[in-house]
Design a protein around this motif. Structure first.
Motif, PDB file in Angstrom:
ATOM      1  N   ALA A   3      40.790   0.974 -11.183  1.00 29.12           N
ATOM      2  CA  ALA A   3      41.258   2.357 -11.293  1.00 29.12           C
ATOM      3  C   ALA A   3      42.294   2.677 -10.212  1.00 29.12           C
ATOM      4  O   ALA A   3      43.325   3.307 -10.487  1.00 29.12           O
ATOM      5  CB  ALA A   3      40.076   3.316 -11.209  1.00 29.12           C
ATOM      6  N   GLU A   4      42.044   2.235  -8.987  1.00 31.67           N
ATOM      7  CA  GLU A   4      42.992   2.477  -7.898  1.00 31.67           C
ATOM      8  C   GLU A   4      44.341   1.840  -8.205  1.00 31.67           C
ATOM      9  O   GLU A   4      45.398   2.463  -8.027  1.00 31.67           O
ATOM     10  CB  GLU A   4      42.440   1.913  -6.585  1.00 31.67           C
ATOM     11  N   HIS A   5      44.325   0.586  -8.653  1.00 28.95           N
ATOM     12  CA  HIS A   5      45.578  -0.119  -8.943  1.00 28.95           C
ATOM     13  C   HIS A   5      46.330   0.548 -10.103  1.00 28.95           C
ATOM     14  O   HIS A   5      47.560   0.675 -10.057  1.00 28.95           O
ATOM     15  CB  HIS A   5      45.292  -1.575  -9.289  1.00 28.95           C
ATOM     16  N   VAL A   6      45.595   0.944 -11.132  1.00 31.35           N
ATOM     17  CA  VAL A   6      46.240   1.560 -12.298  1.00 31.35           C
ATOM     18  C   VAL A   6      46.909   2.872 -11.915  1.00 31.35           C
ATOM     19  O   VAL A   6      48.062   3.143 -12.297  1.00 31.35           O
ATOM     20  CB  VAL A   6      45.213   1.785 -13.430  1.00 31.35           C
ATOM     21  N   LEU A   7      46.215   3.705 -11.159  1.00 32.59           N
ATOM     22  CA  LEU A   7      46.774   5.008 -10.786  1.00 32.59           C
ATOM     23  C   LEU A   7      48.001   4.877  -9.893  1.00 32.59           C
ATOM     24  O   LEU A   7      48.821   5.797  -9.828  1.00 32.59           O
ATOM     25  CB  LEU A   7      45.694   5.841 -10.098  1.00 32.59           C
ATOM     26  N   ALA A   8      48.138   3.736  -9.221  1.00 32.54           N
ATOM     27  CA  ALA A   8      49.298   3.513  -8.355  1.00 32.54           C
ATOM     28  C   ALA A   8      50.508   2.960  -9.110  1.00 32.54           C
ATOM     29  O   ALA A   8      51.612   2.916  -8.555  1.00 32.54           O
ATOM     30  CB  ALA A   8      48.922   2.548  -7.226  1.00 32.54           C
ATOM     31  N   LEU A   9      50.323   2.540 -10.346  1.00 28.81           N
ATOM     32  CA  LEU A   9      51.445   2.000 -11.121  1.00 28.81           C
ATOM     33  C   LEU A   9      52.470   3.093 -11.413  1.00 28.81           C
ATOM     34  O   LEU A   9      52.100   4.200 -11.800  1.00 28.81           O
ATOM     35  CB  LEU A   9      50.952   1.431 -12.448  1.00 28.81           C
ATOM     36  N   PRO A  10      53.747   2.802 -11.294  1.00 27.13           N
ATOM     37  CA  PRO A  10      54.754   3.815 -11.628  1.00 27.13           C
ATOM     38  C   PRO A  10      54.677   4.249 -13.089  1.00 27.13           C
ATOM     39  O   PRO A  10      54.937   5.408 -13.405  1.00 27.13           O
ATOM     40  CB  PRO A  10      56.089   3.125 -11.312  1.00 27.13           C
ATOM     41  N   GLU A  11      54.294   3.335 -13.987  1.00 30.73           N
ATOM     42  CA  GLU A  11      54.188   3.679 -15.403  1.00 30.73           C
ATOM     43  C   GLU A  11      53.111   4.740 -15.639  1.00 30.73           C
ATOM     44  O   GLU A  11      53.216   5.539 -16.569  1.00 30.73           O
ATOM     45  CB  GLU A  11      53.836   2.435 -16.233  1.00 30.73           C
ATOM     46  N   VAL A  12      52.066   4.724 -14.810  1.00 34.17           N
ATOM     47  CA  VAL A  12      50.971   5.685 -14.952  1.00 34.17           C
ATOM     48  C   VAL A  12      51.227   6.926 -14.111  1.00 34.17           C
ATOM     49  O   VAL A  12      50.944   8.049 -14.533  1.00 34.17           O
ATOM     50  CB  VAL A  12      49.627   5.022 -14.586  1.00 34.17           C
ATOM     51  N   ALA A  13      51.765   6.735 -12.920  1.00 34.12           N
ATOM     52  CA  ALA A  13      52.040   7.876 -12.043  1.00 34.12           C
ATOM     53  C   ALA A  13      52.976   8.878 -12.702  1.00 34.12           C
ATOM     54  O   ALA A  13      52.862  10.091 -12.478  1.00 34.12           O
ATOM     55  CB  ALA A  13      52.625   7.387 -10.719  1.00 34.12           C
ATOM     56  N   SER A  14      53.895   8.385 -13.545  1.00 32.79           N
ATOM     57  CA  SER A  14      54.868   9.279 -14.185  1.00 32.79           C
ATOM     58  C   SER A  14      54.422   9.761 -15.565  1.00 32.79           C
ATOM     59  O   SER A  14      55.131  10.537 -16.201  1.00 32.79           O
ATOM     60  CB  SER A  14      56.212   8.555 -14.322  1.00 32.79           C
ATOM     61  N   ALA A  15      53.260   9.295 -16.027  1.00 27.26           N
ATOM     62  CA  ALA A  15      52.810   9.631 -17.378  1.00 27.26           C
ATOM     63  C   ALA A  15      51.834  10.795 -17.353  1.00 27.26           C
ATOM     64  O   ALA A  15      50.921  10.839 -16.524  1.00 27.26           O
ATOM     65  CB  ALA A  15      52.150   8.415 -18.023  1.00 27.26           C
ATOM     66  N   GLU A  16      52.001  11.712 -18.279  1.00 30.29           N
ATOM     67  CA  GLU A  16      51.087  12.847 -18.415  1.00 30.29           C
ATOM     68  C   GLU A  16      50.152  12.703 -19.604  1.00 30.29           C
ATOM     69  O   GLU A  16      49.116  13.374 -19.671  1.00 30.29           O
ATOM     70  CB  GLU A  16      51.894  14.148 -18.564  1.00 30.29           C
ATOM     71  N   ARG A  17      50.491  11.817 -20.545  1.00 27.60           N
ATOM     72  CA  ARG A  17      49.690  11.642 -21.757  1.00 27.60           C
ATOM     73  C   ARG A  17      49.442  10.148 -21.968  1.00 27.60           C
ATOM     74  O   ARG A  17      50.376   9.393 -22.246  1.00 27.60           O
ATOM     75  CB  ARG A  17      50.397  12.278 -22.959  1.00 27.60           C
ATOM     76  N   ILE A  18      48.184   9.747 -21.814  1.00 23.06           N
ATOM     77  CA  ILE A  18      47.837   8.330 -21.740  1.00 23.06           C
ATOM     78  C   ILE A  18      46.744   7.992 -22.751  1.00 23.06           C
ATOM     79  O   ILE A  18      45.719   8.674 -22.826  1.00 23.06           O
ATOM     80  CB  ILE A  18      47.369   7.974 -20.318  1.00 23.06           C
ATOM     81  N   LEU A  19      46.962   6.927 -23.507  1.00 18.08           N
ATOM     82  CA  LEU A  19      45.946   6.381 -24.403  1.00 18.08           C
ATOM     83  C   LEU A  19      45.179   5.299 -23.658  1.00 18.08           C
ATOM     84  O   LEU A  19      45.790   4.424 -23.031  1.00 18.08           O
ATOM     85  CB  LEU A  19      46.612   5.782 -25.645  1.00 18.08           C
TER      86      LEU A  19
END
Length: 204
Positions: free
Chosen positions: A41-57
């Motif tokens: 979870a920590e690694h995922v939340l630090a990804l730029p692809e996730v940090a900039s996303a507001e709607r995630i599947l």
């Protein structure tokens, strides 16, 4: 680098690898699994692809898969809109539902929205979703994923504009997995140990 197996040999090689990885998954103790889920979870939340996303599947985990529960809770707490998939054997497609929503267990234990739950229109998926978090039995450092063999995510991800991010335990990240032309690589594969971006394909 070894050449990829002949196409006719790939399904058999995948089947053997699936059994090997399932057996390894069944040996993980709960404390180790919980620690790994928190680190993923920590690694995922630090990804730029996730940090900039507001709607995630995101996949909802079941059995001995890496637990996506902590990650889903943190995404929701951060104000993101989370969506979950429903695999429908009648049309062979994934249907996308806003989460939280009602969930029903399948015979093998996976929870997913029941048929009839309001879902995202197919025509809106590319416009709405900004990233997808995908589970699997294995991944390799080229980004290829070994799923359970039903092909739902392979079909879903074709020509999508958003990045696909694989989630796994470190032992599920292999150097190479046999793949076929319809197999699509992930943009990133995240384990408790690292966020692995696929190696560039060799020239020539």
């Amino acid at each position: 680098m070894r050449p990829d197996p002949l196409p006719t040999a790939v399904p058999a090689a995948k089947a053997i690898l699936r059994e090997r990885l399932r057996a390894r998954l069944n040996t993980i103790d709960p404390a180790t699994a919980a620690t790994a889920a928190s680190q993923v979870a920590e690694h995922v939340l630090a990804l730029p692809e996730v940090a900039s996303a507001e709607r995630i599947l995101t996949c909802l985990s079941f059995g001995t898969e890496i637990d996506t529960g902590p990650l889903v809770e943190r995404l929701l707490a951060s104000g993101r809109q989370v969506f979950v998939p429903r695999a429908d054997p009648r049309d062979g497609q994934l249907h996308i539902h806003s989460y939280p929503c009602p969930l029903s267990p399948l015979p093998f234990g996976l929870l997913q929205p029941p048929q009839g739950t309001p879902e995202l229109a197919e025509s809106a998926i590319d416009r709405v979703l900004q990233a997808v978090l995908v589970l699997g039995l294995g991944f390799d450092r080229r980004g290829f994923r070994l799923g359970h063999g039903n092909g739902y995510f392979d079909r879903f991800l074709v020509r999508r504009p958003f990045p696909a991010i694989g989630l796994a335990f470190a032992f599920q990240l292999l150097d190479e997995i046999p793949h076929q032309p319809h197999d699509l690589p992930m943009a990133v594969v995240v384990t408790e140990a690292e966020a692995c971006r696929p190696r560039p394909a060799p020239l020539g």
